[in-house]
Scaffold this active site. Structure first.
Site, PDB file in Angstrom:
ATOM      1  CB  VAL A  71      -0.962  -0.029   1.203  1.00 56.06           C
ATOM      2  CG1 VAL A  71      -1.692   1.303   1.346  1.00 56.06           C
ATOM      3  CG2 VAL A  71      -1.965  -1.170   1.043  1.00 56.06           C
ATOM      4  CG  ASN A  99       1.268   2.728  12.529  1.00 56.52           C
ATOM      5  OD1 ASN A  99       1.817   3.319  11.611  1.00 56.52           O
ATOM      6  ND2 ASN A  99       1.709   1.575  13.003  1.00 56.52           N
ATOM      7  CG  ASN A 127       5.258   1.530  10.417  1.00 61.88           C
ATOM      8  OD1 ASN A 127       6.187   0.718  10.435  1.00 61.88           O
ATOM      9  ND2 ASN A 127       4.378   1.593   9.450  1.00 61.88           N
ATOM     10  CB  CYS A 130       6.328   0.794   6.521  1.00 62.41           C
ATOM     11  SG  CYS A 130       5.409   0.600   4.983  1.00 62.41           S
TER      12      CYS A 130
END
Lengths: 304, 258
Positions: A71, A99, A127, A130
């Site tokens: 994504v 997040n 995060n 990722c």
């Protein structure tokens, strides 16, 4: 009935079940299926300082017992979140957690500082793992130095519960966890997705638009349980376990491995009501095994 | 519109073609409200390779019989598994999802519904809705060959049907956009569902003739609820979820090269 109350640093949850970022929207998308207030904590979609369009389609491919996604942190930015989304979710009576992601130390810190101002957001999940963005993201999470630097920068400006989400795409996840703990994190959550790839053999091209993606779903669960077990032994802060949890049985594996709470991610796509079923299933299991609280089984793995 | 996760019961199974299955589902209580063009996400049991739900458009809703029809093309292991279901089986659905086609804009409006392949499925439900609500639908359906035309009896019972086949075995030979109907008839608007090249060529025709046009997309999906952001389509407003903002889009909102 067993006491499901779960504490993660300053955060008190009615049960150990949380939703994994990027799999549960802002919670409201699932309000027709579950009573959101029955979930211990809802971690909403990754938010960055500036809006991001994310990667091109195709962003998803199904794999054996799981999926890959790339994504790429599509979101409308922290300003939009504060102005338009926060008012919609602030009165949901559970822990609404944001997040936070970024592509530089400054971005992370500024975004976290903005969320710090929101009264009804008691925690953030940082995060640093990722796999789907070119800059930042996992780059900070794959070395102890990088992880330490970003957590320090955020810790200076963020005063509430700081959870740091770790990447499994490293040589020693326990070393990263220790670095993050040393830099002031209140908790670590793991694992983020495993980097993977799928190929369209007729076109001789990768299926995903950026070639690689993050793998999730039950296929990754054994890797996640192993990571949680290693990290829980290495740090003193509470560990939140995630990776392929589909039911209460899976959740209890993580609790025994040392997780104080768990997140449910990809399973939400298969059963939008799974979160509450897992919470109820944990409660039943504890009752059946004569346990008076969920805390009683955390880390209670017997190893030879 | 409220969404449900529900076990429905297979009431009837039909096999209109080697490659397709028509599942007619029912429930002990009245089926929830749905709108034409919306879809369901089906959980496929007993297929280890099928981890995610399968998005399938609503083919038809028969309120008298309390039935929801799904016309399914057998593509992969998941849809092949669905084709093995028998009457009496339970099927877990998350529905209704997405926004569906446009409601009736004005009484008597002439709406051309263009479908190809399994894309004809949602047009049956939409045609019925349009007819019942004072519009004048007209179908233009394309297929490879006569035997690939699906549910012709139901379409013909609702409104005029025009057909093209690639081999000329039924209707006019060629693609839907080559049908002579388009040379002499003018429609108030067009709704299309089918393979992307077909939708693009109809959209080009619509743009050239200044006819409002909407298309139903079928990007690969995971959640179906707008949560995972996997099924995005580029639009004038940026990347949006086909499952939530669509699956039906006005062609002017897309970034197709028309």
């Amino acid at each position: 009935m067993a006491d499901l109350t779960t504490k993660i640093a300053g955060l008190t949850m009615k049960n150990p079940v949380m939703t994994a970022s990027g799999t549960f929207g802002y919670g409201i998308e699932f309000a027709d299926f579950v009573n959101l207030e029955d979930i211990g904590g809802i971690i909403v979609k990754g938010t960055t300082l500036n809006p991001r369009e994310g990667n091109d389609y195709p962003r998803m491919v199904e794999t054996a017992s799981g999926m890959l996604n790339c994504v790429g942190l599509q979101n409308k930015g922290v300003d939009y979140f504060c102005t338009n989304i926060y008012p919609e979710i602030k009165d949901i009576k559970t822990n609404m957690i944001v997040n936070v992601s970024g592509s530089s130390l400054e971005d992370y810190a500024e975004c976290a500082a903005r969320i710090n101002e929101l009264e009804n957001i008691p925690a953030i999940e940082l995060n640093i793992s990722c796999p789907n963005v070119k800059q930042g993201g996992m780059a900070f999470g794959v070395t102890a130095e990088g992880a330490e630097a970003v957590v320090k920068a955020v810790r200076e400006v963020y005063k509430k519960t700081l959870i740091v989400k770790l990447s499994p795409n490293v040589t020693s996840i326990a070393d990263i966890a220790k670095a993050v703990e040393g830099a002031g994190a209140d908790s670590v959550s793991l694992i983020n997705t495993l980097m993977g790839m799928a190929i369209d053999i007729e076109k001789r091209k990768p299926v995903l638009s950026i070639a690689t993606g993050g793998m999730s779903g039950p296929a990754v669960k054994p890797v996640a349980v192993r990571c949680v077990w290693q990290v829980a032994k290495a740090v003193n802060i509470p560990v939140i376990g995630l990776g392929g949890i589909m039911n209460a049985h899976d959740a209890i594996e993580f609790l025994l491995a040392g997780a104080s709470a768990i997140e449910i991610g990809t399973a939400n796509f298969v059963d939008p009501a799974v979160t509450v079923k897992v919470a109820n299933g944990i409660s039943d299991w504890l009752d059946q095994h004569g346990c008076s609280s969920v805390a009683e089984i955390v880390g209670q793995l017997e190893c030879a | 519109m409220k969404k449900y996760v529900k076990d429905l019961t297979v009431a009837e199974v039909e096999y209109p073609h080697d490659l397709y299955v028509l599942l007619k589902l029912t429930d002990s209580e009245p089926l929830p409200e749905t709108f034409p063009g919306q879809f369901v996400e089906i959980k496929v049991e007993g297929s280890p390779q099928t981890f995610l739900r399968r998005p399938i458009s609503i083919n038809y809703v028969d309120r008298e019989k309390n039935q929801l029809w799904l016309l399914i093309k057998k593509v992969g292991e998941g849809t092949h598994k669905l084709a093995e279901l028998k009457a009496g089986c339970k099927l877990n659905l998350v529905f209704p999802l997405g926004n569906g086609f446009s409601p009736v804009q004005k009484q008597g409006e002439r709406v051309l519904l263009v479908g190809g392949g399994v894309g004809v499925a949602p047009l049956l439900d939409y045609g019925k809705y349009l007819k019942e609500n004072g519009a004048a639908p007209c179908f233009l359906l394309g297929a490879r060959s006569k035997s690939d035309l699906l549910e012709m009896e139901q379409f013909c019972a609702l409104a005029p049907v025009f057909v093209t086949t690639e081999d000329g075995s039924e209707g006019e030979k060629g693609f839907v956009t080559q049908h002579t109907l388009l040379n002499h008839e003018k429609f108030d608007r067009i709704s299309v569902c089918g393979p992307k090249p077909m939708m693009v060529s109809v959209a080009k025709y619509a743009k050239a003739t200044s006819t409002p046009c909407e298309v139903s997309l079928e990007n690969m999906m995971a959640c179906g609820l707008g949560a995972c952001l996997c099924c995005v389509e580029k639009t004038v407003k940026g990347n949006v979820c086909v499952c939530k903002e669509g699956p039906v889009f006005d062609i002017n909102d897309l970034t197709w090269n028309l």
